[in-house]
Scaffold this motif. Sequence first.
Motif, PDB file in Angstrom:
ATOM      1  N   THR A 145      -3.088  -6.527  -7.042  1.00  0.00           N
ATOM      2  CA  THR A 145      -3.087  -5.960  -5.550  1.00  0.00           C
ATOM      3  C   THR A 145      -1.682  -6.258  -4.899  1.00  0.00           C
ATOM      4  O   THR A 145      -1.704  -6.658  -3.943  1.00  0.00           O
ATOM      5  N   ASN A 146      -0.848  -6.338  -5.779  1.00  0.00           N
ATOM      6  CA  ASN A 146       0.855  -6.447  -5.236  1.00  0.00           C
ATOM      7  C   ASN A 146       1.329  -5.043  -4.891  1.00  0.00           C
ATOM      8  O   ASN A 146       0.754  -4.159  -5.622  1.00  0.00           O
ATOM      9  N   LYS A 147       2.391  -5.023  -4.259  1.00  0.00           N
ATOM     10  CA  LYS A 147       3.234  -3.604  -4.169  1.00  0.00           C
ATOM     11  C   LYS A 147       3.862  -3.532  -5.658  1.00  0.00           C
ATOM     12  O   LYS A 147       3.555  -2.399  -6.490  1.00  0.00           O
ATOM     13  N   ASN A 148       4.612  -4.226  -6.005  1.00  0.00           N
ATOM     14  CA  ASN A 148       5.113  -4.474  -7.603  1.00  0.00           C
ATOM     15  C   ASN A 148       4.658  -5.625  -7.928  1.00  0.00           C
ATOM     16  O   ASN A 148       4.626  -6.772  -7.537  1.00  0.00           O
ATOM     17  N   GLY A 149       3.897  -5.552  -9.335  1.00  0.00           N
ATOM     18  CA  GLY A 149       3.442  -6.718  -9.920  1.00  0.00           C
ATOM     19  C   GLY A 149       4.580  -7.622 -10.438  1.00  0.00           C
ATOM     20  O   GLY A 149       4.866  -8.857  -9.856  1.00  0.00           O
ATOM     21  N   LEU A 150       5.289  -7.228 -11.555  1.00  0.00           N
ATOM     22  CA  LEU A 150       6.162  -8.114 -12.222  1.00  0.00           C
ATOM     23  C   LEU A 150       7.454  -7.158 -12.045  1.00  0.00           C
ATOM     24  O   LEU A 150       7.829  -6.133 -12.566  1.00  0.00           O
ATOM     25  N   THR A 205      -3.143  -5.825 -20.096  1.00  0.00           N
ATOM     26  CA  THR A 205      -4.166  -4.983 -19.676  1.00  0.00           C
ATOM     27  C   THR A 205      -3.526  -4.451 -18.296  1.00  0.00           C
ATOM     28  O   THR A 205      -3.173  -5.024 -17.615  1.00  0.00           O
ATOM     29  N   PHE A 206      -3.837  -2.863 -18.098  1.00  0.00           N
ATOM     30  CA  PHE A 206      -3.540  -2.429 -16.978  1.00  0.00           C
ATOM     31  C   PHE A 206      -4.654  -1.763 -16.521  1.00  0.00           C
ATOM     32  O   PHE A 206      -5.318  -0.923 -17.098  1.00  0.00           O
ATOM     33  N   THR A 207      -5.279  -1.923 -15.221  1.00  0.00           N
ATOM     34  CA  THR A 207      -6.345  -1.211 -14.482  1.00  0.00           C
ATOM     35  C   THR A 207      -6.138  -0.817 -13.198  1.00  0.00           C
ATOM     36  O   THR A 207      -5.864  -1.864 -12.284  1.00  0.00           O
ATOM     37  N   GLY A 208      -6.435   0.090 -12.771  1.00  0.00           N
ATOM     38  CA  GLY A 208      -6.598   0.582 -11.256  1.00  0.00           C
ATOM     39  C   GLY A 208      -5.175   0.598 -10.598  1.00  0.00           C
ATOM     40  O   GLY A 208      -5.121   0.793  -9.190  1.00  0.00           O
ATOM     41  N   ASN A 209      -4.135   0.607 -11.482  1.00  0.00           N
ATOM     42  CA  ASN A 209      -2.902   0.684 -10.692  1.00  0.00           C
ATOM     43  C   ASN A 209      -2.557   2.023 -10.168  1.00  0.00           C
ATOM     44  O   ASN A 209      -3.178   3.083 -10.872  1.00  0.00           O
TER      45      ASN A 209
END
Length: 211
Positions: A145-150, A205-209
Amino acid sequence: EDLNNLPFVVVTPVEISTAASITVNEGSVIKLFTKTDAPLIATAAITRINVLGTFNLISTAQNPIIFTSYHDDSVGGDTNGDGAVTIPQPADWDTLYYKDANATGVTNLTIQYLEVRYGTNGIFYELTNASAVRQPTFRSIVFDTNKNGLRLKAVPNQPASRMVPTIDSCSFFNNGIIPQDKTQTEPGVPIFLENVVQPVYLNNTFTGNLH
């Protein structure tokens, strides 16, 4: 965390200078003041941690270190003491920022076993050496739940400045925002690449972005 299992609270921007070394033990929770909390201490600066020196994060898979919003009651308790009045949001705080000015061949950094929540850029790793190839590793990090993750950035307009990061067994959950007005030109993504950045992806893993 201290002996009473209380979280560390960051109330202003913090910089770990090139000569400094700070160690954080496994299982620690670090909460950062949000944009709405900053006026309480008479500063408009959004909180962030700038790593120019040594930041020893002694984290483990069983007991990750967590970086999160001051409004996050799910870890470390209701730190701001307001019950459910405030809830954490993406971009509550700025970033865990790493500046890499090292030359090619210098030992590369491995950042692992963390949870990073509710930041503008959860982790922002920037290569500032215009002639270096750097190969950091990001392993088993939860970006939630970041704006941008990495966010990864090499030097602009310098082809010799190149980053070849390994992103291994990381989880990206619910990153991004829905822009509310024209000032929000950057909707956010799980992984943000700038200039010559050529990642190696392994078992992520990528979920809900949102993007």
